[in-house]
Design a protein around this motif. Sequence first.
Motif, PDB file in Angstrom:
ATOM      1  N   LYS A 439       0.834  -1.200   0.000  1.00 12.10           N
ATOM      2  CA  LYS A 439       0.000   0.000   0.000  1.00 12.10           C
ATOM      3  C   LYS A 439       0.873   1.256   0.000  1.00 12.10           C
ATOM      4  O   LYS A 439       2.013   1.232   0.473  1.00 12.10           O
ATOM      5  N   VAL A 440       0.300   2.314  -0.542  1.00 11.23           N
ATOM      6  CA  VAL A 440       0.952   3.617  -0.524  1.00 11.23           C
ATOM      7  C   VAL A 440       0.059   4.578   0.258  1.00 11.23           C
ATOM      8  O   VAL A 440      -1.120   4.764  -0.084  1.00 11.23           O
ATOM      9  N   PHE A 441       0.610   5.161   1.313  1.00  7.53           N
ATOM     10  CA  PHE A 441      -0.115   6.123   2.148  1.00  7.53           C
ATOM     11  C   PHE A 441       0.322   7.531   1.732  1.00  7.53           C
ATOM     12  O   PHE A 441       1.512   7.839   1.720  1.00  7.53           O
ATOM     13  N   LEU A 442      -0.657   8.349   1.413  1.00  5.79           N
ATOM     14  CA  LEU A 442      -0.376   9.715   0.985  1.00  5.79           C
ATOM     15  C   LEU A 442      -0.870  10.668   2.059  1.00  5.79           C
ATOM     16  O   LEU A 442      -2.066  10.666   2.410  1.00  5.79           O
ATOM     17  N   VAL A 443       0.034  11.469   2.603  1.00  4.92           N
ATOM     18  CA  VAL A 443      -0.314  12.441   3.646  1.00  4.92           C
ATOM     19  C   VAL A 443      -0.228  13.833   3.047  1.00  4.92           C
ATOM     20  O   VAL A 443       0.843  14.271   2.607  1.00  4.92           O
ATOM     21  N   GLY A 444      -1.339  14.522   3.012  1.00  7.30           N
ATOM     22  CA  GLY A 444      -1.353  15.864   2.435  1.00  7.30           C
ATOM     23  C   GLY A 444      -2.778  16.320   2.221  1.00  7.30           C
ATOM     24  O   GLY A 444      -3.721  15.708   2.729  1.00  7.30           O
ATOM     25  N   ARG A 445      -2.931  17.377   1.450  1.00  6.44           N
ATOM     26  CA  ARG A 445      -4.260  17.929   1.194  1.00  6.44           C
ATOM     27  C   ARG A 445      -4.630  17.614  -0.256  1.00  6.44           C
ATOM     28  O   ARG A 445      -4.029  18.128  -1.196  1.00  6.44           O
TER      29      ARG A 445
END
Length: 518
Positions: A439-445
């Motif tokens: 999985k790829v977790f993307l943290v941002g807006r």
Amino acid sequence: MVLHVQVLVHAGPLWRDEVSSFHVATAPNWQAFLNSLVLDPFPILFVTVLRVWIALGFGSSDFGLRLLGFLIGTSLLGAIWVCCRMIDKERWAPLWPLALFALTPVTLTEGDSLRAYGLGLIGIVMSFGLLSRLAFRPWRLGTAIAATIAALIAVQSLYLNSLILFAICLAGIIVSLRRKQLGPLAGILFVGLIAALSLLPYAGIMRNAHDQLALQREFQAVSDGMPSLISTATFRGTAAKIVCFLLFSFGLIMVTVPSLRRSLFARIKGGSDSLVFAVIVVMVGAITTFGFLWSSGVHSSRYRLPFMAAAALSMQVVYTTLRKNIGLTVVNLVGSGLAAAAFIPSSYHLSELRKTNCDLAAVVVANSAAQDDLVIVNRFTHAPTFQRYYRGTAAWTSVPAVGDHLQHRAYLARSVMLNPDAIQDILLRIESELKAGHKVFLVGRFRLSEMGRPLSITPTPQSGSSWRLGIYLNIWRSQLVNLLGQHAVQVVKIALNESQPIDPQEKEDVLVFSGWKD
């Protein structure tokens, strides 16, 4: 005081600028401390105070650190009262400085933050009062020494305070020349000279800061930029606009009605030295502050706080000259009350905001991501907060991938900006992880509607003073979202455990992508 307590209770974890302050203050040795200071846009005083505060045992929790900001912010209120008592022999309440400066949202949020603004504002407020006392009262050595200490606190906290201190000293010198008083003149010159000399060790840091500003410039046309300069980002909302309109209307009536105009000018003539002092401070402070900010390309309201303080105190000087008329006294009470009422709603709203939810994102990712998954923080400028609170086992990187997230290091992005394929390694790594079943977790807006859109801009390096980091950050985000939107099989947005509103400047989302499709 209620608003300051609100900030203390609700601000919560440190956001990225405050994390930078903490890193500088906790440097392991003197050399590391100086190296970190080069990347911090402030002189040495505040981080030294913060280092002492941490050494006293208050640095083990975010609340203990915020307590320092609370004490400084409430001390600024006391400094305003003390300053206005030095200005005003009759010691009336400083209604205008409280209404137009202390109650404004930017003063509240920045003054109580774990940054140097609150301490610097205390220094400039006390410098205003002591230097005006030096100019208008009988010469006293103790006053000159106290003014020197206040001036050093001011310039050793905020570089921009030097511009306002110059305006105050110039006003005091001109008034002393008008009054033919050599003692105060010499004292004010001494204060200004000592403050100026104390900044000489920062010459190299200032040159470095100028290079950093080149990456953060915000280019605006004059027609676009002037409203933001004039408003100082505080006169927003219907109530504030109504107050501004009423104050302008009152001023117009005062100068157009003959009887009122004669009374006003007679009082101005009687207190000419005080008015000269106030006018010079405002005019010179505005020219130097706005001139510097315009030339440097930064327009954030926090950089105008020293000027806002000096302007509000100058208004108090003007009022002490004119208030003997009962009509003007009533207008003062009503006007300052309306101004305070206009700012209270927005200030109260900001006092309830949590400074960041990046800590919540870090906890969620740490609990959800497996060791072989990949975590990406969309903007490297937000990575310092994530790094402070992340305790997971999954590897993480920022966009672009820079080598150090302890402080803001915009210069590390300059070489990346020269590369048209700056984040190609990250894009390939995402593809590899998704194809491998991770999985790829993307943290941002992000907005889910952005995914799958074709890129409309390709990164073209700019040169010289025209570097604009924000453009590149948006381009890289578009590349990232476009890849995931086209090829990820599944996307899930993880809800964060948010129990209160979040400050939008560091409000993050967490998206989880899995699977790969060609």
